[in-house]
Structures are given as C-alpha cells and as structure tokens.
Design a protein around this motif. Sequence first.
Motif, PDB file in Angstrom:
ATOM      1  N   THR A  15       0.846  -1.262   0.083  1.00 15.96           N
ATOM      2  CA  THR A  15      -0.049   0.020  -0.025  1.00 15.96           C
ATOM      3  C   THR A  15       0.795   1.135  -0.007  1.00 15.96           C
ATOM      4  O   THR A  15       1.959   1.014   0.293  1.00 15.96           O
ATOM      5  CB  THR A  15      -0.900   0.001   1.151  1.00 15.96           C
ATOM      6  OG1 THR A  15      -0.240   0.109   2.572  1.00 15.96           O
ATOM      7  CG2 THR A  15      -1.817  -1.148   1.433  1.00 15.96           C
ATOM      8  N   ALA A  16       0.262   2.312  -0.273  1.00 13.92           N
ATOM      9  CA  ALA A  16       1.021   3.691  -0.279  1.00 13.92           C
ATOM     10  C   ALA A  16       1.667   4.057   1.265  1.00 13.92           C
ATOM     11  O   ALA A  16       2.791   4.319   1.225  1.00 13.92           O
ATOM     12  CB  ALA A  16       0.018   4.696  -0.813  1.00 13.92           C
ATOM     13  N   ASN A  43       3.916  -4.137  -4.285  1.00 13.55           N
ATOM     14  CA  ASN A  43       3.094  -4.728  -5.301  1.00 13.55           C
ATOM     15  C   ASN A  43       1.672  -3.915  -4.885  1.00 13.55           C
ATOM     16  O   ASN A  43       1.626  -3.133  -4.263  1.00 13.55           O
ATOM     17  CB  ASN A  43       2.891  -6.067  -5.314  1.00 13.55           C
ATOM     18  CG  ASN A  43       2.169  -6.704  -3.966  1.00 13.55           C
ATOM     19  OD1 ASN A  43       2.665  -5.983  -2.683  1.00 13.55           O
ATOM     20  ND2 ASN A  43       1.570  -7.790  -3.589  1.00 13.55           N
ATOM     21  N   ALA A  44       0.530  -4.128  -5.763  1.00 10.44           N
ATOM     22  CA  ALA A  44      -0.512  -3.499  -5.518  1.00 10.44           C
ATOM     23  C   ALA A  44      -0.405  -2.056  -5.607  1.00 10.44           C
ATOM     24  O   ALA A  44       0.300  -1.382  -6.418  1.00 10.44           O
ATOM     25  CB  ALA A  44      -1.403  -4.122  -4.159  1.00 10.44           C
ATOM     26  N   LYS A  45      -0.831  -1.156  -4.678  1.00  8.45           N
ATOM     27  CA  LYS A  45      -0.958   0.300  -4.640  1.00  8.45           C
ATOM     28  C   LYS A  45       0.372   0.850  -4.469  1.00  8.45           C
ATOM     29  O   LYS A  45       0.516   2.183  -4.626  1.00  8.45           O
ATOM     30  CB  LYS A  45      -2.166   0.860  -3.886  1.00  8.45           C
ATOM     31  CG  LYS A  45      -3.548   0.325  -4.174  1.00  8.45           C
ATOM     32  CD  LYS A  45      -4.632   0.887  -3.442  1.00  8.45           C
ATOM     33  CE  LYS A  45      -6.188   0.363  -3.539  1.00  8.45           C
ATOM     34  NZ  LYS A  45      -6.756   1.060  -4.790  1.00  8.45           N
ATOM     35  N   ALA A  46       1.075   0.229  -3.769  1.00  6.72           N
ATOM     36  CA  ALA A  46       2.461   0.850  -3.406  1.00  6.72           C
ATOM     37  C   ALA A  46       3.193   1.016  -4.807  1.00  6.72           C
ATOM     38  O   ALA A  46       4.142   2.132  -4.781  1.00  6.72           O
ATOM     39  CB  ALA A  46       3.076  -0.101  -2.592  1.00  6.72           C
ATOM     40  N   MET A  48       2.033   1.990  -7.632  1.00  8.46           N
ATOM     41  CA  MET A  48       1.640   3.423  -8.236  1.00  8.46           C
ATOM     42  C   MET A  48       2.097   4.428  -7.468  1.00  8.46           C
ATOM     43  O   MET A  48       2.608   5.731  -7.946  1.00  8.46           O
ATOM     44  CB  MET A  48       0.005   3.329  -8.449  1.00  8.46           C
ATOM     45  CG  MET A  48      -0.410   2.907  -9.660  1.00  8.46           C
ATOM     46  SD  MET A  48       0.048   0.980 -10.009  1.00  8.46           S
ATOM     47  CE  MET A  48      -1.370   0.389  -8.712  1.00  8.46           C
ATOM     48  N   ALA A  49       2.192   4.298  -6.003  1.00  9.53           N
ATOM     49  CA  ALA A  49       2.738   5.605  -5.407  1.00  9.53           C
ATOM     50  C   ALA A  49       4.116   5.559  -5.470  1.00  9.53           C
ATOM     51  O   ALA A  49       4.789   6.896  -5.498  1.00  9.53           O
ATOM     52  CB  ALA A  49       2.328   5.079  -3.781  1.00  9.53           C
ATOM     53  N   ASP A  52       4.877   7.667  -8.691  1.00  5.44           N
ATOM     54  CA  ASP A  52       4.353   9.082  -8.552  1.00  5.44           C
ATOM     55  C   ASP A  52       5.071   9.649  -7.640  1.00  5.44           C
ATOM     56  O   ASP A  52       5.042  10.881  -7.490  1.00  5.44           O
ATOM     57  CB  ASP A  52       2.918   9.027  -8.189  1.00  5.44           C
ATOM     58  CG  ASP A  52       1.920   8.408  -9.413  1.00  5.44           C
ATOM     59  OD1 ASP A  52       2.333   8.088 -10.419  1.00  5.44           O
ATOM     60  OD2 ASP A  52       0.746   7.997  -9.083  1.00  5.44           O
ATOM     61  N   THR A  68       1.707  -6.216 -11.537  1.00  3.18           N
ATOM     62  CA  THR A  68       0.951  -5.025 -10.985  1.00  3.18           C
ATOM     63  C   THR A  68       1.184  -3.895 -12.028  1.00  3.18           C
ATOM     64  O   THR A  68       0.369  -3.064 -12.583  1.00  3.18           O
ATOM     65  CB  THR A  68       1.209  -4.504  -9.737  1.00  3.18           C
ATOM     66  OG1 THR A  68       1.210  -5.269  -8.668  1.00  3.18           O
ATOM     67  CG2 THR A  68       0.714  -3.067  -9.033  1.00  3.18           C
ATOM     68  N   ALA A  72      -1.965  -2.526 -14.171  1.00  8.36           N
ATOM     69  CA  ALA A  72      -2.011  -0.848 -14.043  1.00  8.36           C
ATOM     70  C   ALA A  72      -1.773   0.097 -15.283  1.00  8.36           C
ATOM     71  O   ALA A  72      -2.071   1.012 -15.562  1.00  8.36           O
ATOM     72  CB  ALA A  72      -1.451  -0.496 -12.941  1.00  8.36           C
ATOM     73  N   ARG A  74       1.003   0.610 -16.557  1.00  6.07           N
ATOM     74  CA  ARG A  74       2.071   1.676 -16.140  1.00  6.07           C
ATOM     75  C   ARG A  74       3.395   1.460 -16.607  1.00  6.07           C
ATOM     76  O   ARG A  74       3.802   0.011 -16.671  1.00  6.07           O
ATOM     77  CB  ARG A  74       2.024   1.844 -14.646  1.00  6.07           C
ATOM     78  CG  ARG A  74       0.871   2.535 -14.192  1.00  6.07           C
ATOM     79  CD  ARG A  74       0.613   4.246 -14.373  1.00  6.07           C
ATOM     80  NE  ARG A  74       1.561   4.730 -13.882  1.00  6.07           N
ATOM     81  CZ  ARG A  74       1.501   5.574 -12.905  1.00  6.07           C
ATOM     82  NH1 ARG A  74       0.826   5.570 -12.052  1.00  6.07           N
ATOM     83  NH2 ARG A  74       2.671   6.213 -12.544  1.00  6.07           N
TER      84      ARG A  74
END
Length: 104
Positions: A15-16, A43-46, A48-49, A52, A68, A72, A74
């Motif tokens: 996670t973020a 993995n997962a939302k981490a 993208m964080a 970014d 991931t 996404a 990305r």
Amino acid sequence: MTDQTVLKVVLHAPTADALQRARSNAGNLLREAPAAQVKIVLNAKAVMAALDEPHDTCDAITWLCPNTLKQANRQNRAPLQVLAHGAVLELARLQQDGWIYIRA
C-alpha cells in the motif's frame, strides 16, 4: 549472528502507507547497519505510489511487481527496478535464500 554475517532484509509494501513506512525503515536500518543488504519489494497500490512519488535514497533499492505494472498499464521509471517474477514468488524465493522478511 556473527560480525561476518551480512544482514539481508526485504521490506514488503503493498500500500502507499506501507511504502512510506518501508522507506523510513530502510533508511533507519541502513543508518544503523550500513553493511546490510536491503530490498524494498512493492506490489498493488504501493507500485503506483512509488512511480508517482520519487525518493532519492530508496528508489535504487526498490523493486516493483511486474504483474501490478501490467494490470495498471504503467511503465517503470529509473532507478526503480522491476522484479523478474511476481512479488509473491520473489518474496518467497528471497526468504528461501535467507532474507529476513518484514511487512512494512
């Protein structure tokens, strides 16, 4: 543990918020044990964080889950690195190879 044993730690963040903790944990660990080997696995939302929100110190030791990234749609950015396999498999293999697992 003897002085000749290299401390190998993998910090896992899905996670973020966990990414922020992992970055802090890595900095603290390397400050107190500069010879340690540290990997941050995301993995997962981490993922993208991390893409970014660059981090000058920790990006070079940060690894992203290719699953991931693909889900996404990305692209990676340097100096972040992409794992050869999904995060779950890499985390299992690192532990099998003697890395200490810490969930951030």
